[in-house]
Design an enzyme around this catalytic site. Structure first.
Site, PDB file in Angstrom:
ATOM      1  N   HIS A 121      -5.788  -2.286   5.915  1.00 25.53           N
ATOM      2  CA  HIS A 121      -4.717  -1.998   6.876  1.00 25.53           C
ATOM      3  C   HIS A 121      -3.453  -2.724   6.406  1.00 25.53           C
ATOM      4  CE1 HIS A 121      -2.988  -0.894  10.698  1.00 25.53           C
ATOM      5  NE2 HIS A 121      -2.480  -2.115  10.759  1.00 25.53           N
ATOM      6  N   GLN A 185      -0.050  -6.006  -3.106  1.00 25.04           N
ATOM      7  CA  GLN A 185      -1.107  -6.926  -2.645  1.00 25.04           C
ATOM      8  C   GLN A 185      -2.359  -6.177  -2.216  1.00 25.04           C
ATOM      9  OE1 GLN A 185      -0.931 -10.222  -3.082  1.00 25.04           O
ATOM     10  NE2 GLN A 185       0.982  -9.658  -4.104  1.00 25.04           N
TER      11      GLN A 185
HETATM   12  C1  GRF Z   1      -2.315   2.079   2.493  1.00 27.78           C
HETATM   13  O1  GRF Z   1      -1.096   1.486   2.812  1.00 27.78           O
HETATM   14  C2  GRF Z   1      -3.417   1.560   3.371  1.00 27.78           C
HETATM   15  O2  GRF Z   1      -3.246   0.228   3.717  1.00 27.78           O
HETATM   16  C3  GRF Z   1      -3.292   2.428   4.581  1.00 27.78           C
HETATM   17  O3  GRF Z   1      -2.979   3.704   4.088  1.00 27.78           O
HETATM   18  C4  GRF Z   1      -2.314   3.564   2.839  1.00 27.78           C
HETATM   19  C5  GRF Z   1      -3.113   4.368   1.853  1.00 27.78           C
HETATM   20  O4  GRF Z   1      -2.495   4.410   0.598  1.00 27.78           O
HETATM   21  N1  GRF Z   1      -4.502   2.383   5.363  1.00 27.78           N
HETATM   22  P1  GRF Z   1      -3.266   4.987  -0.658  1.00 27.78           P
HETATM   23  O5  GRF Z   1      -3.746   6.391  -0.267  1.00 27.78           O
HETATM   24  O6  GRF Z   1      -4.411   4.084  -0.958  1.00 27.78           O
HETATM   25  O7  GRF Z   1      -2.264   5.030  -1.756  1.00 27.78           O
END
Ligand code: GRF
Length: 205
Positions: A121, A185
């Site tokens: 998250h 991060q």
């Molecule tokens: C990330 O920012 C994650 O924290 C959130 O959704 C986004 C997904 O990005 N839950 P990706 O598809 O992994 O590039």
């Protein structure tokens, strides 16, 4: 002597399912980590509820099996989740990693996997649960943000925290600049959390 150690197999890699809905950059960070010989996990299947999610392309490019399960093809959430449960069973999964999976899961899926399903998250939980985390961090004048890997429980973004990474919020930040700083991060955090989970789960393998 050694009841627990008899069950321990440190060479057995954790079998991962990664659930995605989009871009899949966190999936990519897990794929990259799995290339390291001593990394204690391997991705067995990538499941997407969106057919054209770019994460599926990343999986194919890395010869990882994928399953597309559209929530729209099921009359109820329970039926959608039952389909996912059957895939997790098919691939003998040990740990489920939600990585940008944009469906809220119910106890149908979560309860049988509790303790073995984790999510990333993009905020420092318990702050900013749900969507638009970066906008809200900026609106509230937070001095820092970051990401959290946590266990998935029936309460959204409420499960026990496994690890967090913090970044500063800098004057002039926009949701986009902050998201980019946090994302760096995130890509460090997910492999680290999988290592933590591997050491926790190893004796159950
Ligand atoms: C990330 O920012 C994650 O924290 C959130 O959704 C986004 C997904 O990005 N839950 P990706 O598809 O992994 O590039």
């Amino acid at each position: 002597m050694g009841g627990i150690s008899q069950q321990t197999n440190p060479n057995r890699k954790l079998r991962l399912a990664v659930l995605i809905s989009g871009r899949g950059s966190n999936l990519q960070s897990i794929i990259d980590a799995c290339r390291i010989d001593e990394f204690p996990a391997q991705i067995k299947v990538v499941i997407s509820n969106i057919g054209d999610a770019y994460g599926l392309v990343r999986a194919h490019e890395n010869n990882i099996t994928t399953r597309f399960v559209s929530h729209k093809n099921f009359a109820t959430k329970a039926e959608f989740e039952t389909k996912i449960l059957s895939i997790l069973e098919e691939f003998e999964i040990d740990l489920v990693c939600l990585a940008g999976f944009m469906r809220i899961l119910s106890p149908t899926l979560i309860t049988p996997w509790e303790g073995r399903i984790i999510n990333i998250h993009p905020s420092l939980l318990p702050k900013h649960k749900g969507l638009h985390t970066h906008e809200r961090a900026l609106e509230e004048g937070d001095s820092e943000s970051g990401c959290t890997i946590h266990y998935v429980t029936p309460g959204m973004d409420e499960g026990e925290i496994i690890l967090q990474k913090t970044v500063p919020i800098i004057a002039g930040d926009t949701p986009e600049t902050l998201a980019a700083r946090v994302l760096v991060q995130e890509h460090i955090a997910y492999p680290e959390a999988i290592r933590i989970m591997a050491s926790k789960l190893q004796h159950n393998l």
